[in-house]
Design a protein around this motif. Sequence first.
Motif, PDB file in Angstrom:
ATOM      1  N   UNK A  39       0.894  -1.407   0.255  1.00 36.49           N
ATOM      2  CA  UNK A  39      -0.299  -0.130   0.069  1.00 36.49           C
ATOM      3  C   UNK A  39       0.661   0.978   0.316  1.00 36.49           C
ATOM      4  N   UNK A  40       0.371   2.926  -0.693  1.00 38.47           N
ATOM      5  CA  UNK A  40       1.238   3.709  -0.785  1.00 38.47           C
ATOM      6  C   UNK A  40       2.006   3.389  -1.644  1.00 38.47           C
ATOM      7  N   UNK A  41       2.227   2.576  -2.873  1.00 36.83           N
ATOM      8  CA  UNK A  41       3.744   2.676  -3.901  1.00 36.83           C
ATOM      9  C   UNK A  41       2.718   3.511  -4.664  1.00 36.83           C
ATOM     10  N   UNK A  42       3.558   4.065  -5.798  1.00 34.78           N
ATOM     11  CA  UNK A  42       3.244   5.210  -7.063  1.00 34.78           C
ATOM     12  C   UNK A  42       3.876   4.362  -7.749  1.00 34.78           C
ATOM     13  N   UNK A  43       3.225   3.579  -8.966  1.00 31.03           N
ATOM     14  CA  UNK A  43       3.207   2.359  -9.737  1.00 31.03           C
ATOM     15  C   UNK A  43       3.627   3.481 -11.620  1.00 31.03           C
ATOM     16  N   UNK A  44       4.473   3.526 -12.891  1.00 31.93           N
ATOM     17  CA  UNK A  44       4.283   3.463 -13.731  1.00 31.93           C
ATOM     18  C   UNK A  44       4.837   2.499 -14.675  1.00 31.93           C
ATOM     19  N   UNK A  45       3.297   2.238 -14.845  1.00 32.34           N
ATOM     20  CA  UNK A  45       3.801   1.016 -15.489  1.00 32.34           C
ATOM     21  C   UNK A  45       4.407   1.566 -17.708  1.00 32.34           C
ATOM     22  N   UNK A  46       5.020   0.751 -17.858  1.00 30.27           N
ATOM     23  CA  UNK A  46       5.857   1.260 -19.051  1.00 30.27           C
ATOM     24  C   UNK A  46       5.458   1.084 -20.158  1.00 30.27           C
ATOM     25  N   UNK A  47       4.349   0.212 -20.573  1.00 32.91           N
ATOM     26  CA  UNK A  47       4.209  -0.585 -21.656  1.00 32.91           C
ATOM     27  C   UNK A  47       2.571  -0.459 -21.674  1.00 32.91           C
ATOM     28  N   UNK A  48       2.393  -1.101 -22.605  1.00 32.34           N
ATOM     29  CA  UNK A  48       0.823  -1.117 -22.686  1.00 32.34           C
ATOM     30  C   UNK A  48       0.351  -2.228 -24.061  1.00 32.34           C
ATOM     31  N   UNK A  49      -1.074  -3.020 -23.464  1.00 26.46           N
ATOM     32  CA  UNK A  49      -1.504  -3.650 -24.978  1.00 26.46           C
ATOM     33  C   UNK A  49      -0.951  -3.211 -25.962  1.00 26.46           C
ATOM     34  N   UNK A  50      -0.304  -4.334 -26.338  1.00 31.41           N
ATOM     35  CA  UNK A  50       0.051  -4.531 -28.155  1.00 31.41           C
ATOM     36  C   UNK A  50       1.198  -3.895 -28.829  1.00 31.41           C
ATOM     37  N   UNK A  51       1.888  -3.176 -27.409  1.00 33.25           N
ATOM     38  CA  UNK A  51       3.736  -2.585 -27.502  1.00 33.25           C
ATOM     39  C   UNK A  51       4.096  -4.176 -27.856  1.00 33.25           C
ATOM     40  N   UNK A  52       5.524  -3.941 -27.695  1.00 35.49           N
ATOM     41  CA  UNK A  52       6.517  -4.576 -28.090  1.00 35.49           C
ATOM     42  C   UNK A  52       7.025  -3.983 -27.426  1.00 35.49           C
ATOM     43  N   UNK A  53       7.667  -5.964 -26.666  1.00 36.87           N
ATOM     44  CA  UNK A  53       8.626  -5.591 -25.451  1.00 36.87           C
ATOM     45  C   UNK A  53       9.734  -6.481 -25.641  1.00 36.87           C
ATOM     46  N   UNK A  54      10.896  -5.738 -25.690  1.00 38.40           N
ATOM     47  CA  UNK A  54      12.127  -6.093 -25.734  1.00 38.40           C
ATOM     48  C   UNK A  54      12.842  -6.457 -23.783  1.00 38.40           C
ATOM     49  N   UNK A  55      13.699  -8.248 -23.627  1.00 33.71           N
ATOM     50  CA  UNK A  55      14.028  -8.698 -22.541  1.00 33.71           C
ATOM     51  C   UNK A  55      14.977  -7.360 -22.163  1.00 33.71           C
ATOM     52  N   UNK A  56      15.191  -7.471 -20.747  1.00 34.96           N
ATOM     53  CA  UNK A  56      15.468  -6.267 -20.285  1.00 34.96           C
ATOM     54  C   UNK A  56      15.104  -5.475 -20.122  1.00 34.96           C
ATOM     55  N   UNK A  57      13.798  -4.283 -21.176  1.00 34.41           N
ATOM     56  CA  UNK A  57      13.978  -2.962 -21.163  1.00 34.41           C
ATOM     57  C   UNK A  57      12.954  -2.625 -19.758  1.00 34.41           C
ATOM     58  N   UNK A  58      12.999  -1.713 -19.448  1.00 34.56           N
ATOM     59  CA  UNK A  58      11.352  -1.423 -18.237  1.00 34.56           C
ATOM     60  C   UNK A  58      10.078  -1.379 -18.532  1.00 34.56           C
TER      61      UNK A  58
END
Length: 455
Positions: free
Chosen positions: A252-271
């Motif tokens: 509780x009390x954490x602030x999170x920022x999601x650095x991707x979205x559905x439909x985006x391409x993820x590269x291993x090791x990136x945020x």
Amino acid sequence: MSDSTHGDGSAELEHEVAPHLRRLRSRALRDRMAESLLFLPMVMLVLSIGLSYALGEIDERFMTNPSKVITFTPDIAVTLLGTIAGAMITTAGVVFSLLVVSLQLASGQFSPRVLRGFWRDRHGQVLVGLLLSTFAFCVVALSRIDTGADHAPPLTVGLALLLTLLSVIAIVVYLDRISRQQYVGRIMQRVARETHVLISELPYGPHIGVKVGDPVEPPDLAALGRPLVVTAVADGWVQQLSRRAVVAATPPGTVLRLETRVGAYLTAGTSLVTMWPPPPDPAVTARLIAEAVIVGPARTMQQDIDFGLRQLNDIGLRALSAAVNDPTTAVEVILRIGSVMRPLLLADCPAQSVRDPEGRILLTPCDLDHAEYVGHAFNQLRHYAAPHTAVVIPLVRTLRMLADGCRSGYRGALTPDRVRTIEALDRQLELTVAGARAAGLLPEDLAQIEAAATA
């Protein structure tokens, strides 16, 4: 803090996240099974083998006097079952060949991204399963026929004949269906229908995600100190993600920022996620967050509204290419996009800054807003449609329809997002007309386009 305290906290987090992860994995599994040409046929194959043994036992025990049912001598039954088995496995090969040819035609003429609709066709899966089931049933039945008996097992032979008749009917139905599936209108209708289902759930729904919390102003991240950055563990397209699971994986009390979205391409090791402050057990939190994001080799329509626009755009761009040169299909694509965009632009998108009851704040700046959807829907089509008067005019009219619909459809005060949406549509309209002028169209064609833009 002691190790036991860390352990209790980690167990509590895992217990809170577990229901969301189960739902996420269940949806991913159902989607994979729906696109599998193996799952349903294998289930039908196993059931047919079990049914063959069960009917064999019933024939041996109870069907000792088959005078009132259809009967065959053992020799005739062996010949009949062998012929059926050979015909079914040969027909299965022909059906696979037809499917491969259909996939090649659809991929070359429309887009490789529309192939998933052919794999998901339940009629094709049932037909393959029926052919394999009939083959397996007849083979098992052959092994149980006593050539020295007075008659062949009537129930077994009768069901083999019924399966054969059903297979023939299914083949005719499949041939009719696969020929109709090649119609570009049918393909676009399917894509638009799947996209409409997701749009109808906005801003929250069982497919696109459950509400996490109430909208809040985003905090000043620079004042929160040093964050923890959770990185992606695999390469691929984000097919699904559970915001509830991501949030529940943190204290509780954490602030999170999601650095991707559905439909985006993820590269291993990136945020993947950035959080303030770092949790007491970073390893457990990072693992739970990674499990809350389903990554795969291709985009899907599980949560991805933008992928529906991408598929329609691909069909339109292929139609406008010099190799195909099919403006009529491009016009239909624009009309379909208009029918998809109207409810999308009038619906509310999930807030990009929300706070849950435990005080956790989730930031999703990568999520698309309405103005970005407008750009994804029309940027490429507008550019390649410029030399085609017959395509530019429907495009201009569609943009005007959407802009007018937004102005009249929005209720209450115009929010910044709605203002940006109207500005994005007006900008697309201006760029479309400017592109037509730069394409060197005839003056009378330009006059028609400008009249459509100002009508």
